[in-house]
Design an enzyme around this catalytic site. Structure first.
Site, mmCIF file in Angstrom:
data_model
loop_
_atom_site.group_PDB
_atom_site.id
_atom_site.type_symbol
_atom_site.label_atom_id
_atom_site.label_comp_id
_atom_site.label_asym_id
_atom_site.label_seq_id
_atom_site.Cartn_x
_atom_site.Cartn_y
_atom_site.Cartn_z
ATOM 1 C CE LYS A 1 -5.588 -88.259 -42.950
ATOM 2 N NZ LYS A 1 -4.444 -88.460 -42.445
ATOM 3 C CG ASN A 2 -2.143 -85.682 -41.443
ATOM 4 O OD1 ASN A 2 -2.826 -86.837 -41.023
ATOM 5 N ND2 ASN A 2 -1.609 -85.636 -42.563
ATOM 6 N NE ARG B 1 3.226 -93.850 -40.578
ATOM 7 C CZ ARG B 1 4.270 -94.913 -40.862
ATOM 8 N NH1 ARG B 1 3.925 -95.972 -41.189
ATOM 9 N NH2 ARG B 1 5.647 -94.545 -40.606
ATOM 10 C CB CYS C 1 -1.655 -93.670 -47.389
ATOM 11 S SG CYS C 1 -3.447 -93.128 -47.198
ATOM 12 C CG ASP D 1 0.258 -85.311 -47.588
ATOM 13 O OD1 ASP D 1 0.098 -86.544 -47.676
ATOM 14 O OD2 ASP D 1 0.932 -84.827 -46.822
ATOM 15 C CB VAL E 1 8.169 -86.638 -48.917
ATOM 16 C CG1 VAL E 1 7.629 -87.011 -47.499
ATOM 17 C CG2 VAL E 1 8.600 -85.350 -49.246
HETATM 18 C C1 EPZ Z 1 2.684 -87.807 -42.092
HETATM 19 O O1 EPZ Z 1 3.279 -89.018 -41.985
HETATM 20 C C2 EPZ Z 1 1.256 -87.560 -42.620
HETATM 21 N N1 EPZ Z 1 0.541 -88.480 -41.795
HETATM 22 C C3 EPZ Z 1 1.480 -87.919 -43.981
HETATM 23 O O2 EPZ Z 1 0.040 -87.518 -44.460
HETATM 24 C C4 EPZ Z 1 2.283 -86.961 -44.843
HETATM 25 O O3 EPZ Z 1 2.470 -87.243 -45.885
HETATM 26 C C5 EPZ Z 1 3.772 -86.911 -44.045
HETATM 27 O O4 EPZ Z 1 3.472 -86.769 -42.781
HETATM 28 C C6 EPZ Z 1 4.648 -86.008 -44.757
HETATM 29 O O5 EPZ Z 1 4.149 -84.811 -44.528
HETATM 30 C C7 EPZ Z 1 0.180 -88.216 -40.421
HETATM 31 O O6 EPZ Z 1 0.239 -87.143 -39.987
HETATM 32 C C8 EPZ Z 1 -0.641 -89.151 -39.889
HETATM 33 P P1 EPZ Z 1 7.170 -88.876 -42.043
HETATM 34 P P2 EPZ Z 1 4.167 -89.703 -41.333
HETATM 35 O O7 EPZ Z 1 7.561 -89.664 -41.071
HETATM 36 O O8 EPZ Z 1 4.633 -88.774 -40.048
HETATM 37 C C9 EPZ Z 1 10.649 -91.736 -43.837
HETATM 38 C C10 EPZ Z 1 -1.960 -88.313 -45.493
HETATM 39 O O9 EPZ Z 1 -2.432 -88.492 -46.547
HETATM 40 N N2 EPZ Z 1 10.733 -92.325 -42.549
HETATM 41 O O10 EPZ Z 1 7.360 -87.418 -42.066
HETATM 42 O O11 EPZ Z 1 4.354 -91.104 -41.393
HETATM 43 C C11 EPZ Z 1 9.256 -92.173 -44.266
HETATM 44 O O12 EPZ Z 1 9.384 -93.604 -45.065
HETATM 45 C C12 EPZ Z 1 -0.726 -88.909 -44.783
HETATM 46 O O13 EPZ Z 1 -2.713 -87.278 -44.714
HETATM 47 C C13 EPZ Z 1 11.784 -93.205 -41.997
HETATM 48 O O14 EPZ Z 1 12.676 -93.766 -43.083
HETATM 49 O O15 EPZ Z 1 5.641 -89.148 -42.280
HETATM 50 C C14 EPZ Z 1 9.126 -91.188 -45.514
HETATM 51 O O16 EPZ Z 1 9.915 -91.412 -46.552
HETATM 52 C C15 EPZ Z 1 -0.049 -89.687 -45.891
HETATM 53 N N3 EPZ Z 1 11.774 -93.719 -40.739
HETATM 54 C C16 EPZ Z 1 9.635 -90.014 -44.879
HETATM 55 O O17 EPZ Z 1 10.507 -90.540 -43.654
HETATM 56 C C17 EPZ Z 1 10.991 -93.333 -39.762
HETATM 57 O O18 EPZ Z 1 11.133 -93.853 -38.778
HETATM 58 C C18 EPZ Z 1 8.622 -88.994 -44.221
HETATM 59 O O19 EPZ Z 1 7.735 -89.528 -43.314
HETATM 60 C C19 EPZ Z 1 10.091 -92.467 -40.091
HETATM 61 C C20 EPZ Z 1 10.005 -91.853 -41.355
#
Ligand code: EPZ
Length: 460
Positions: free
Chosen positions: A35-36, A106, A130, A319, A341
């Site tokens: 899905k991602n 997102r 989530c 995840d 993470v």
């Molecule tokens: C993606 O989320 C996935 N979602 C998540 O899967 C997954 O857990 C995550 O990547 C990590 O692999 C989708 O692809 C839709 P990030 P994303 O930006 O892109 C911080 C699931 O269950 N951050 O890599 O939102 C953030 O707070 C979901 O399928 C900032 O600080 O994750 C986090 O601590 C849940 N500022 C870290 O980075 C920002 O502008 C990683 O988030 C962006 C992120």
């Protein structure tokens, strides 16, 4: 029937699963597409006027909501009988993503760059997902501004304008998946070259890069988390078979090991799962890799404890963490899991403790990896003392991946569990009750238990 309205997604899917534990799962399961990856590839399709086709798109509510969002923007989406989705956006009908999508996932923030490329303006609501931490989008906003977008923020969302985005050098403070994807979408059609330093290189991102390459993009994935994108003037339509879902594969793999069963997961890809497979082997899970499938089983009894630290790819995925913690309740000895993470991704453990697990959370970093949550008072390390028998009970799911952790707990628990909030599971996993039942789980979706009177948590 299609696309599904986001409000109906919130109100529907009030199913309840009833599971009686202790049945080994034996048989075959076909892995769904990730899905991602698919959600992002649907967004990528907006970068061209021409039709695109994605094969084998999972029939889950998260994808339905994305399709609904894109339809409002002007995409014509058609789910074919074989599971493919045809999508074409010859013209942008609206540059505003409705506020009703706020808080669901997102995706809205990823729509800014395609809308700027196609129409010069974009209005998107604040995003959600989530409930596993603060999840800011500052990296997204900063990189879009650096590429020339003017962005105004208010309480409800973001308004962006740009004549043409321009290439630049972006240094991400952390290898964020979404911010990397946003930068790629912004850079594909930008004037000049964009360099993303400290980029995320998750297999789902690489798969989206493959799709964009088919569309005509020039994207180079270099060593040391560096992605270089040479902007082109136009992209064309393409067809793509998305990568399989390594989160789903790992979830079912852990179910096979936890129940002492044997599951052949068709489509499972070893290269995307090296860290998971090593971890599974160390605790006593077995696997055999065949062309196009991996078979998972219990290799040792009892299972051994382990120390895990979640990380960006190629590390142990955040995840995978939740079902792994459930599995570790069945390992003999003390396991330690350091979540690096997300700052709030252990909330689900209290319910596992209610079922009989012995899990303690601490704010300390229990591990040597760089961690952004050091000294920030987040309970982001878990100590799991096993093995503890689990007892079935009523369970309310708080988010998608915790949902599978609870399913797994119910599958190995003594007695019956009644699981509420299954819409979170249905958001990311296709037909879970049917597929689990097909490999021997004692699971049903009792009509009389539809959760009419239960509180309905807002998705995301
Ligand atoms: C993606 O989320 C996935 N979602 C998540 O899967 C997954 O857990 C995550 O990547 C990590 O692999 C989708 O692809 C839709 P990030 P994303 O930006 O892109 C911080 C699931 O269950 N951050 O890599 O939102 C953030 O707070 C979901 O399928 C900032 O600080 O994750 C986090 O601590 C849940 N500022 C870290 O980075 C920002 O502008 C990683 O988030 C962006 C992120």
């Amino acid at each position: 029937m299609f696309p599904t309205d986001v409000e109906s997604v919130s109100d529907a899917n009030l199913n309840v699963y009833r599971i009686r534990g202790h049945r080994p799962l034996v048989g075959r399961i076909r892995a769904q597409a990730a899905k991602n990856a698919v959600a992002k590839q649907l967004v990528a399709s907006l970068l061209t006027r021409e039709p695109c086709r994605l094969y084998d798109v999972p029939d889950i509510t998260e994808i339905d909501v994305v399709l609904d969002m894109l339809a409002e923007i002007g995409a014509a989406c058609d789910r074919l009988e074989d599971g493919s989705v045809d999508i074409a956006t010859p013209r942008i009908a609206s540059t505003t993503v409705g506020e009703r999508y706020s808080g669901f996932n997102r995706i809205p923030i990823l729509l800014v760059a395609p809308l700027l490329h196609r129409a010069g303006t974009a209005r998107v609501p604040v995003v959600g997902g989530c409930n596993i931490g603060e999840r800011p989008i500052d990296f997204h906003i900063d990189l879009l501004r650096k590429m020339g977008a003017e962005i105004d923020e208010d309480d409800e969302g973001y308004t962006a304008r740009a004549d043409r985005l321009r290439g630049t050098v972006i240094a991400l403070p952390y290898p964020s998946v979404g911010a990397t994807e946003n930068a790629i979408f912004a850079a594909c059609l930008a004037r000049g070259t964009t360099v993303i330093n400290n980029a995320a290189v998750e297999p789902e991102i690489v798969d989206t890069v493959l799709f964009l390459q088919k569309m005509g993009a020039l994207i180079q994935i270099d060593t040391d988390r560096k992605i270089v994108i040479e902007g082109v003037d136009r992209l064309s339509g393409a067809r793509h078979d998305p990568v399989r879902d390594r989160i789903e594969v790992a979830s079912f793999a852990m179910a096979a090991v936890a129940t002492g069963g044997r599951l052949r997961i068709e489509g499972a890809d070893q290269t995307a799962m090296i860290t998971f497979l090593n971890t599974l082997r160390k605790i006593g899970g077995g696997f055999e890799v065949d062309p196009g499938a991996i078979t998972f089983f219990r290799d040792r009894d009892p299972l051994d404890p382990i120390h895990i630290e979640t990380d960006v790819h190629p590390g142990f995925m955040t995840d995978w963490q939740q079902p792994m913690v459930t599995l570790l309740t069945q390992a003999h000895g003390v396991s330690v899991v350091h979540e690096t993470v997300y700052e709030q991704r252990f909330g689900y453990t209290s319910t596992l403790n209610d079922m009989g697990a012995n899990i303690t959370l601490t704010n300390d970093c229990l591990g040597g990896k760089d961690c952004r949550f050091t000294d920030r008072n987040f309970p982001h390390s878990a100590i799991v003392q096993g093995a503890t028998p689990l007892t079935g009970r009523e369970i309310e799911i708080p988010d998608l991946r915790a949902g599978f952790a609870y399913l797994l707990a119910a599958l190995i628990a003594d007695g019956e569990s009644t699981i509420f909030g299954t819409r979170f599971i249905e958001r990311g996993y296709v037909n879970v009750p049917e597929r689990l039942a097909s490999v021997g789980a004692d699971i049903d979706v009792p009509a009389q238990l539809l959760a009419r009177d239960r509180p309905v948590a807002v998705p995301g």
